[in-house]
Each structure stands twice: as C-alpha cells, then as structure tokens.
Design a protein around this motif. Structure first.
Motif, short mmCIF file in Angstrom:
data_model
loop_
_atom_site.label_atom_id
_atom_site.label_comp_id
_atom_site.label_asym_id
_atom_site.label_seq_id
_atom_site.Cartn_x
_atom_site.Cartn_y
_atom_site.Cartn_z
N SER A 62 0.84 -1.18 0.00
CA SER A 62 0.00 0.00 0.00
C SER A 62 0.88 1.24 0.00
N LYS A 68 -4.29 5.18 5.09
CA LYS A 68 -4.40 4.56 3.77
C LYS A 68 -4.19 3.05 3.85
N ASN A 71 -7.22 1.36 5.50
CA ASN A 71 -8.36 1.35 4.57
C ASN A 71 -8.17 0.31 3.48
N ASN A 72 -6.94 0.20 2.97
CA ASN A 72 -6.68 -0.80 1.93
C ASN A 72 -6.82 -2.22 2.46
N GLU A 159 -8.07 9.69 5.27
CA GLU A 159 -6.71 9.58 4.73
C GLU A 159 -5.98 10.91 4.67
#
Length: 230
Positions: A62, A68, A71-72, A159
């Motif tokens: 990622s 981030k 979330n990924n 983010e």
C-alpha cells in the motif's frame, strides 16, 4: 457466522512482525473464523519472508500512511468484524471471543484497556485512565474493533490524517454512541517513549491533542509532530 479480519499496518518493521504473528497465533481462540492482513507501506518483501509458514495470513502493499494502509486492508477483508492492531501491541488471550461477545450484544465498535511494557510513573497513570469509556482516554495503541458495515457507513479512516487517524475515527464513533471499552488488557510497547523520553513525549502528545481541539489544521499537527517527535 462471525469472522474477524485482523489488519496490521507496518512500515520497515519486518524484523518485529514475525513475533507479533506468532503471538497472535498462540492467543487467538480459533473458535471463530479469522484472517490476518498485513498492510506494508514499504516493499512487503521482508514481511512476506516472515509469514511464509503461517496460515490465514496475507501481505499486501500500500502507499505509505497508516490511514491509507488500514483502509486498503479493510477493502480486501472478508470478515464482518475488522480489528485494527498496531504491530507492537499485544491483545489479551482469546481477544477474538471478547470482541465477538460485544458484537453479539449489538455493540459495533470498541477497544481494550491497555498497559505499557514499561513501568514509569507517568505511564502508569496514563494507562490507568484507559479503563474509562471517554474519547479523551482513547488511542490507537488500544486497538480498534468495528463491524465492516459501520466502518463503511462512517467513511473509513480519514486519509488526510497522517497522524491522529485513530483518534479522529474514534471521535466519530463516540459522536454516534458506538463505543465500548472491553475490561481486559492488552500490552503495548513503550519504545517511542524510550526513544523520546517519557515526560517529553507525553508533553508533545498533549500539545497535539490541544491543537486538534483548538481547530488547528491537519498539516499543523503533522508539522508539529515532525519537528518534535522521533
């Protein structure tokens, strides 16, 4: 049936990830389905070498940034329960069952109480407050469980935050009265306190919280962090 997806963001931490994964394998009950998702903001190669022999674990790459990365990880999670965990924090034995118990009661988000692995007077006081169910007593080191549906409904991690992302999402959860503190303890590393000095780091964290409360920008929080914290 419930399934828990344990999401761990890392960056240049392949040396420590194996011990965390071995610990999780030992303390998880295995009475409910689970998966562990390592989200590496680096090359992922080192972490992959560490986890080759372990089941139910995957590593994805990622863009760097905990919000981030988490979330990924959530995007590919197959569980209905997401459990976000720092790689230097160790949840209590059978943590998955404690979490599932809250989910079955209709509570959709929460964390554990916390203790540091360093006995320092200031940290002993700080960890004592983690028993209280108030947003000012929260932090990412206590981990976070949340149903995948609620996580998506509230808009995931913001983010734009490169620090403070855990506190920001927790504030949103408290705003909708969806948070519980499970009365079991997890142990978290005090390595950053050792690097920066306990009193000094606690002061800087206090300033960051105050700046956020006073409405300072995200960039202002990050700049202060970069100037003062290793």
């Amino acid at each position: 049936m419930n399934k828990i997806s344990i999401i761990i963001p890392i960056y240049n931490e392949s040396e420590s990830i194996r011990s965390v994964l071995l610990y999780l394998k030992k303390v998880i009950s295995k009475k409910i389905p689970f998966e562990i998702i390592i989200v590496d903001g680096g090359k992922c190669d080192g972490a992959l070498k560490q986890i080759n022999s372990l089941e139910n674990i995957k590593c994805i790459r990622s863009e760097k940034g905990r919000a981030k990365q988490m979330n990924n990880g959530a995007k590919i999670a197959t569980g209905n329960i997401l459990y976000f965990l720092h790689c230097d924090s160790f949840p209590p034995e059978h943590f998955d069952l404690f979490i599932e118990k809250q989910i079955n009661k209709g509570i959709q988000a929460g964390c554990f109480r916390m203790k540091f692995d360093l006995k320092h007077p200031l940290l002993l006081i700080s960890q004592w407050f983690t028993r209280f169910n108030h947003k000012s007593c929260r932090g990412g080191d206590q981990s976070l469980f949340i149903t995948k549906n609620l996580f998506n409904d509230i808009g995931c991690f913001n983010e734009e935050y490169t620090i403070y992302e855990d506190n920001e999402i927790i504030e949103r959860l408290y705003a909708i009265n969806q948070f519980v503190v499970i009365p079991q303890y997890m142990i978290t590393s005090a390595r950053k306190y050792k690097q920066n000095g306990v009193w000094k780091l606690q002061y800087h964290f206090g300033v960051i919280h105050l700046k956020k409360k006073l409405g300072h920008s995200i960039n202002s929080l990050q700049e202060y962090y970069n100037r003062n914290i290793i």
